[in-house]
Design an enzyme around this catalytic site. Structure first.
Site, PDB file in Angstrom:
ATOM      1  CG  PHE A  42       0.797  -7.127 -10.075  1.00 39.90           C
ATOM      2  CD1 PHE A  42       0.439  -6.059  -9.270  1.00 39.90           C
ATOM      3  CD2 PHE A  42      -0.197  -7.833 -10.750  1.00 39.90           C
ATOM      4  CE1 PHE A  42      -0.903  -5.693  -9.131  1.00 39.90           C
ATOM      5  CE2 PHE A  42      -1.537  -7.470 -10.624  1.00 39.90           C
ATOM      6  CZ  PHE A  42      -1.879  -6.393  -9.813  1.00 39.90           C
TER       7      PHE A  42
ATOM      8  CG  ASP B  31       1.990  -3.183  -2.975  1.00 34.19           C
ATOM      9  OD1 ASP B  31       3.158  -3.565  -2.900  1.00 34.19           O
ATOM     10  OD2 ASP B  31       1.532  -2.599  -3.978  1.00 34.19           O
TER      11      ASP B  31
ATOM     12  NE  ARG C  83     -11.493  -9.913  -8.207  1.00 35.04           N
ATOM     13  CZ  ARG C  83     -10.831  -8.947  -7.577  1.00 35.04           C
ATOM     14  NH1 ARG C  83      -9.979  -9.250  -6.615  1.00 35.04           N
ATOM     15  NH2 ARG C  83     -10.994  -7.686  -7.912  1.00 35.04           N
TER      16      ARG C  83
ATOM     17  CD  GLU D  38      -6.569  -5.544   2.344  1.00 34.06           C
ATOM     18  OE1 GLU D  38      -6.713  -6.413   1.454  1.00 34.06           O
ATOM     19  OE2 GLU D  38      -6.643  -4.338   2.096  1.00 34.06           O
ATOM     20  CG  ASP D  39      -5.909  -8.648  -1.347  1.00 37.82           C
ATOM     21  OD1 ASP D  39      -5.607  -7.679  -0.601  1.00 37.82           O
ATOM     22  OD2 ASP D  39      -6.281  -8.487  -2.522  1.00 37.82           O
TER      23      ASP D  39
HETATM   24  P1  5GP Z   1      -1.495  -0.924  -0.775  1.00 38.35           P
HETATM   25  O1  5GP Z   1      -2.425   0.198  -0.434  1.00 38.35           O
HETATM   26  O2  5GP Z   1      -0.999  -1.700   0.420  1.00 38.35           O
HETATM   27  O3  5GP Z   1      -0.358  -0.467  -1.644  1.00 38.35           O
HETATM   28  O4  5GP Z   1      -2.266  -1.911  -1.729  1.00 38.35           O
HETATM   29  C1  5GP Z   1      -3.330  -2.618  -1.325  1.00 38.35           C
HETATM   30  C2  5GP Z   1      -4.134  -3.167  -2.484  1.00 38.35           C
HETATM   31  O5  5GP Z   1      -3.465  -3.123  -3.763  1.00 38.35           O
HETATM   32  C3  5GP Z   1      -4.374  -4.635  -2.216  1.00 38.35           C
HETATM   33  O6  5GP Z   1      -5.479  -4.829  -1.357  1.00 38.35           O
HETATM   34  C4  5GP Z   1      -4.574  -5.180  -3.602  1.00 38.35           C
HETATM   35  O7  5GP Z   1      -5.902  -5.002  -3.991  1.00 38.35           O
HETATM   36  C5  5GP Z   1      -3.677  -4.308  -4.478  1.00 38.35           C
HETATM   37  N1  5GP Z   1      -2.382  -4.979  -4.719  1.00 38.35           N
HETATM   38  C6  5GP Z   1      -1.188  -4.650  -4.187  1.00 38.35           C
HETATM   39  N2  5GP Z   1      -0.215  -5.488  -4.628  1.00 38.35           N
HETATM   40  C7  5GP Z   1      -0.839  -6.374  -5.453  1.00 38.35           C
HETATM   41  C8  5GP Z   1      -0.369  -7.494  -6.206  1.00 38.35           C
HETATM   42  O8  5GP Z   1       0.809  -7.888  -6.221  1.00 38.35           O
HETATM   43  N3  5GP Z   1      -1.308  -8.164  -6.944  1.00 38.35           N
HETATM   44  C9  5GP Z   1      -2.625  -7.801  -6.958  1.00 38.35           C
HETATM   45  N4  5GP Z   1      -3.446  -8.529  -7.706  1.00 38.35           N
HETATM   46  N5  5GP Z   1      -3.093  -6.745  -6.247  1.00 38.35           N
HETATM   47  C10 5GP Z   1      -2.208  -6.049  -5.498  1.00 38.35           C
END
Ligand code: 5GP
Length: 188
Positions: free
Chosen positions: A164, A115, A177, A111-112
């Protein structure tokens, strides 16, 4: 010699740089070495599948797998969050599924960023129903301040503050990206 990146993406402006390309590369190499050590014995008897979560993990995955010194298979899964793009709703759906079954295989999800943790929670529950031999999570970034789910990250690149972030695969409205570093919008 490789051509330098275009001028516009060599400068962090308008972003504040959190991790330079060099810092990211060094950490990715370390994670690759750790995965190599842990999967060397396992990979002798069982397939190892590295699954990239589209699209944010693509840069990380491409760099990471070149530091993994055991045979692996690569696959991708597309996930989409319903609702606002910057606020995780916790309701996710698969937009592109794996190309092959993972039953009986060792799975590493790449995963990237974790959050709130909703996306990864959903994904791991979904993949677990397909009966892999094991399932581990590798995430480049983790924002613990925003956690709404308890997620165990087996291989983690960096813990970051509640900003973010963009670059190295991460987008704002599908842009940026291709920045080689990770940064955040200043003042946000
Ligand atoms: P989660 O479900 O853990 O809240 O969020 C997962 C997805 O939200 C990540 O895979 C990503 O695509 C997006 N995301 C969450 N935080 C960030 C951030 O700081 N920057 C970006 N570009 N995407 C984020």
């Amino acid at each position: 010699m490789a051509a330098p990146p275009p001028a516009w993406n060599r400068s962090p402006a308008p972003f504040a740089e959190l991790f330079s390309a060099e810092v990211i590369a060094a950490r990715v190499a370390e994670i690759g070495a750790q995965i190599t050590a842990e999967y060397a014995p396992l990979s002798q008897t069982t397939d190892v599948v590295v699954i990239g979560v589209l699209k944010g993990s693509v840069m990380f995955l491409a760099d990471l797998v070149r530091h993994i010194g055991v045979p692996i298979f690569m696959d991708f899964i597309g996930i989409s969050s319903y609702g606002d793009a910057t606020v995780s709703s916790g309701v996710v759906r698969i937009t592109q599924d794996l190309s092959r079954p993972i039953e009986g295989k060792h799975v590493i999800i790449v995963e990237d960023i974790v959050d709130t943790g909703h996306t990864v929670h959903y994904l791991m529950e979904n993949l677990a129903t397909r009966r892999p031999a094991s399932i581990k999570l590798c995430s480049l970034l983790h924002k613990p301040d925003r956690a709404e789910r308890q997620i165990e990250i087996d291989y983690l690149g960096f813990t970051i503050p509640n900003k973010f972030v963009v670059g190295y695969g991460l987008d704002v409205s599908q842009q940026y990206r291709n920045l080689p570093f990770i940064g955040y919008v200043q003042g946000v």
